[in-house]
Design a protein around this motif. Sequence first.
Motif, PDB file in Angstrom:
ATOM      1  N   MET A   1      46.581 -22.825  18.294  1.00 17.77           N
ATOM      2  CA  MET A   1      45.468 -23.301  18.440  1.00 17.77           C
ATOM      3  C   MET A   1      44.978 -23.878  19.673  1.00 17.77           C
ATOM      4  N   ASN A   2      43.683 -24.142  19.989  1.00 15.78           N
ATOM      5  CA  ASN A   2      43.332 -24.731  21.130  1.00 15.78           C
ATOM      6  C   ASN A   2      43.218 -26.080  21.120  1.00 15.78           C
ATOM      7  N   LYS A   4      40.740 -28.470  21.333  1.00 15.58           N
ATOM      8  CA  LYS A   4      39.836 -28.952  20.641  1.00 15.58           C
ATOM      9  C   LYS A   4      40.343 -29.165  18.992  1.00 15.58           C
ATOM     10  N   GLU A   5      40.734 -27.659  18.559  1.00 14.84           N
ATOM     11  CA  GLU A   5      41.420 -27.738  17.037  1.00 14.84           C
ATOM     12  C   GLU A   5      42.473 -28.756  16.951  1.00 14.84           C
ATOM     13  N   LYS A   7      43.070 -31.709  18.393  1.00 14.90           N
ATOM     14  CA  LYS A   7      42.255 -32.873  18.390  1.00 14.90           C
ATOM     15  C   LYS A   7      41.908 -33.187  17.043  1.00 14.90           C
ATOM     16  N   ASN A   8      41.045 -32.432  16.556  1.00 20.11           N
ATOM     17  CA  ASN A   8      40.311 -32.291  15.108  1.00 20.11           C
ATOM     18  C   ASN A   8      41.397 -32.525  14.083  1.00 20.11           C
ATOM     19  N   TYR A   9      42.353 -31.916  14.188  1.00 23.13           N
ATOM     20  CA  TYR A   9      43.631 -31.875  13.236  1.00 23.13           C
ATOM     21  C   TYR A   9      44.619 -33.300  13.197  1.00 23.13           C
ATOM     22  N   VAL A 183      49.740 -25.813  21.169  1.00 24.42           N
ATOM     23  CA  VAL A 183      48.300 -25.690  21.893  1.00 24.42           C
ATOM     24  C   VAL A 183      48.685 -24.644  22.842  1.00 24.42           C
ATOM     25  N   ASP A 186      42.505 -22.973  26.608  1.00 26.49           N
ATOM     26  CA  ASP A 186      41.420 -22.121  26.104  1.00 26.49           C
ATOM     27  C   ASP A 186      40.159 -22.535  27.009  1.00 26.49           C
ATOM     28  N   ALA A 189      36.874 -23.868  25.022  1.00 23.50           N
ATOM     29  CA  ALA A 189      37.126 -25.353  24.329  1.00 23.50           C
ATOM     30  C   ALA A 189      36.934 -26.521  25.436  1.00 23.50           C
TER      31      ALA A 189
END
Length: 505
Positions: A1-2, A4-5, A7-9, A183, A186, A189
């Motif tokens: 995942m990048n 940003k993904e 961070k959201n997780y 991670v 990316d 992102a």
Amino acid sequence: MNIKEAKNYIKDSVKIYLKKDEEGEYRIPVVRQRPIFLLGAPGIGKTAIMEQIAQELQIALVSYSMTHHTRQSALGLPFITHKTYGNLSYDVSEYTMSEIIASVYDVMEESGLKEGILFLDEINCVSETLAPSMLQFLQYKVFGRHQVPEGWVIVTAGNPPEYNKSVREFDVVTLDRMKILEVEADYAAWREYAADRGIHTAITNYLDLKKEDFYQVETTVKGKSYITARGWEDLSQMLILYEEEGLTVEESFVGQYIRNDRVVKEFTAYYDLYRKYQNDYKVEDILTGKVSEQAKDKARKADFDERLSLMGMLIDRMQQDVKENIQTSNMLSELMNPLKAVKAKMESGCSSDELLTLLEMQTEGRRKSMDSLQKAGALSARDKVKNRAIVRFLNECAKKLRVEDVTDVQTAFAKIKESFDVKVLQYKQDTADLKDRIHYLFRFVEDVFGSGNEMLILVTECTVQADCAKFISMYGCEDYQRHNEELMLTERSDQLIEQIKELSL
């Protein structure tokens, strides 16, 4: 995942871990709150997203790099204490509180925030003497004899072995107690993050052209060669300051942040071109509708790289203006709350001195709140700017009442309201001017490039950049709406043509 993904997780996981039942107990017991292990290459923004999460959730953040810790500092120092068991007395070994755990309590005391994130970086690089204690920590949140306070979520991070010779591989027993997020760098992102943080346009323009230069780590005959997101962001901050001071940007300067000879040469050459474009195209003239036909003709004849650089400069200036406008809007909206309290106090029949005291109490209360969040690492740059503006306004109002020695409470409130109305009037004028600037930007792109790729870039940036999208939704923009609809129709037309071709086959 990048990133940003990731961070959201992590943000969602922290919210879940801090969820309580009706009795005020955490729904997930401490021993079941698996620490998150963020595994990724150095410099991709792991620490940065932890700061953002803490600020967005308004919780505290304590960060530690585990490579700096010995067994004694992490677990505490031993000392002898005297204890009695039954009728017998013994000398017993105890331990002082872990430096890490003590830091958590310090932040809780200083900030008043009881929930937060304990972020331990480079956790897979701990010393040999400390490694055996990590399993106990990851499962029970205990360092030595002291436990991480309830309400504190553990997030860890580390680099893969290929980036760090000190990395220790975790065994299955340890891995089974963590939630592992791998991670990767990316650019797309990071590009969103760069727009929000105001990364220098020369850097984003260059990377838009050469995305492969965003992140690289390799071994050459000269040793390690590397480019990281951290390096680009640090270079951006220095470029802005160099320009303010009128200093020359040379390869030796760029090479302090970008450790790749080819990219250093190419970016420095591009930066020189970028500065030339700034002189050739007067951005302020374009945004105020005073652009010359000569500049328009030059833009029409420009090659792709020059057009992209020009669009980057124009969009960057527009986004800066919009960001300032949205920040002022947010400040004025929040300022309404203390002013409503002042009005209610005035209507209750208080004296002018009591009104002045209330103003000063509100100012001091906001200062303390800012200080608390600052100490906890939970105050974002935007919130800092907003709160400082509110404190400055309240201070100016109080100073004005004292200097003019206003004794009538009605007059006192009228003067406060007058000051607020002046700010609102200025904001409305600035908003009208900004709408004109955006119109002139669209008109320039339309006159010079028509509905080509340049218009697509402009419409896309207005759509995806949060502040721009908010401004347009609040105040409208006919140029944006018209071109957005045209581009959507063109896209639909292209899709239909492709479908017809497929049917013909």
